[in-house]
Design an enzyme around this catalytic site. Structure first.
Site, short mmCIF file in Angstrom:
data_model
loop_
_atom_site.label_atom_id
_atom_site.label_comp_id
_atom_site.label_asym_id
_atom_site.label_seq_id
_atom_site.Cartn_x
_atom_site.Cartn_y
_atom_site.Cartn_z
N THR A 34 -3.84 51.54 46.94
CA THR A 34 -5.03 50.82 46.47
C THR A 34 -5.63 50.14 47.68
OG1 THR A 34 -4.09 50.46 44.28
CG2 THR A 34 -5.93 49.06 44.93
N LYS A 83 -9.94 52.25 40.57
CA LYS A 83 -8.71 51.44 40.57
C LYS A 83 -9.04 49.95 40.53
CE LYS A 83 -4.45 50.13 40.81
NZ LYS A 83 -3.50 50.49 41.88
N LYS A 136 -4.15 41.19 46.80
CA LYS A 136 -4.96 42.03 47.70
C LYS A 136 -5.99 42.82 46.92
CE LYS A 136 -3.40 45.96 48.49
NZ LYS A 136 -3.44 47.33 47.92
#
Length: 283
Positions: A92, A167, A235
């Site tokens: 990701t 995502k 993150k």
């Protein structure tokens, strides 16, 4: 059968690479911590360099930690991979970085797909991940059967970078779901309602979610073993904020603030279900 190089053999990468080996593919693996790559032997062959891992591969998969790691790894892959190799990043990461790597790959003769996953460690272990793919559609079709060895929901999302955007949209939904489960259990607990009984109500009705069903019990028992690290989810949420431009996304902003508080309190390496401590301990 394909020669496959796999870079990143952590919580997610290890079982994913093993599924490919179990299907009969020849799998070479690399991890910065060499012992983590060696743990896949004898099913896979561990290398102590990216060069050795990728040089003969037909397909190179990567799943590492952060965008900076992706950038560093692809600098090496572009130097050493075969020119007809298909490169697939399952980290990701930043959509703009994915597009940049795709563009660089095009100039060097590589096709690059961005193919992040969702489903956590259990999805990786059970090969039930959802995989979102951006890039050239013909390349996606070429590799779809191999992706199906790791996941049960495989979707082509469009141009390069769209896998990453998908995502981040998914992580936005998770932010609301996991915070909602934690807040519901906290409220019930404050009213002297047994949290396990309350969770049975939640997952048995219209408030049910994967987060409630899978992470809710861990919240109650304080099992914070990471299926997905707080540091990595934080993150992801920060990437959403970077990419949202002028969109109003208050849930993401609020949940990001919660996980930043947990990070400052030393929870980086705990699982995302540790969000319950933010409420219970008033961090």
């Amino acid at each position: 059968m394909k020669k496959i190089a796999w870079i990143g053999t952590g919580v997610m990468g290890k079982p994913m690479a093993l599924h490919l080996a179990d299907a009969g593919h020849s799998v070479s693996v690399f991890n910065r911590t060499h012992s983590k790559a060696q743990a896949l032997e004898p099913k896979a062959t561990a290398f102590d360099s990216i060069e050795g891992c990728v040089k003969d591969a037909d397909i190179v998969f990567t799943i590492v930690g952060y965008p900076k790691d992706v950038e560093m790894v692809y600098d090496e892959i572009f130097k050493h991979a075969k020119k007809d190799a298909l490169l697939i990043d399952m980290t990701t990461s930043s959509p703009s970085l994915a597009k940049s790597i795709y563009d660089k790959g095009q100039t060097l003769g590589f096709e690059v797909l961005d193919a992040p996953v969702t489903g956590g460690d259990l999805g990786a272990i059970n090969a039930t991940l959802s995989i979102m793919v951006g890039g050239n559609k013909e390349s996606f079709e070429d590799v779809k059967d191999i992706l199906a060895l790791m996941g049960k929901t495989i979707n082509y999302m469009g141009a390069s970078g769209n896998g990453q955007h998908a995502k981040l949209a998914n992580q936005t939904a998770i932010a609301g779901a996991i915070a909602g489960a934690a807040e519901a259990l906290t409220y019930a607990h404050s009213k002297n309602i047994d949290m396990t009984t309350m969770l049975n109500v939640i997952i048995g009705g219209s408030a049910s979610s994967w987060q409630g069903a899978n992470n809710g019990p861990k919240m109650i028992t304080k099992d914070f073993e990471p299926g997905f690290y707080i540091k990595h989810f934080l993150k992801d949420l920060k990437l959403v904020i970077e990419e949202k431009n002028d969109l109003y996304l208050p849930i993401v902003e609020n949940v990001t603030s919660i996980y930043e508080s947990l990070s400052k309190a030393g929870y980086d390496n705990q699982g995302t279900q540790a969000i319950i401590d933010f409420y219970i301990k008033k961090l």
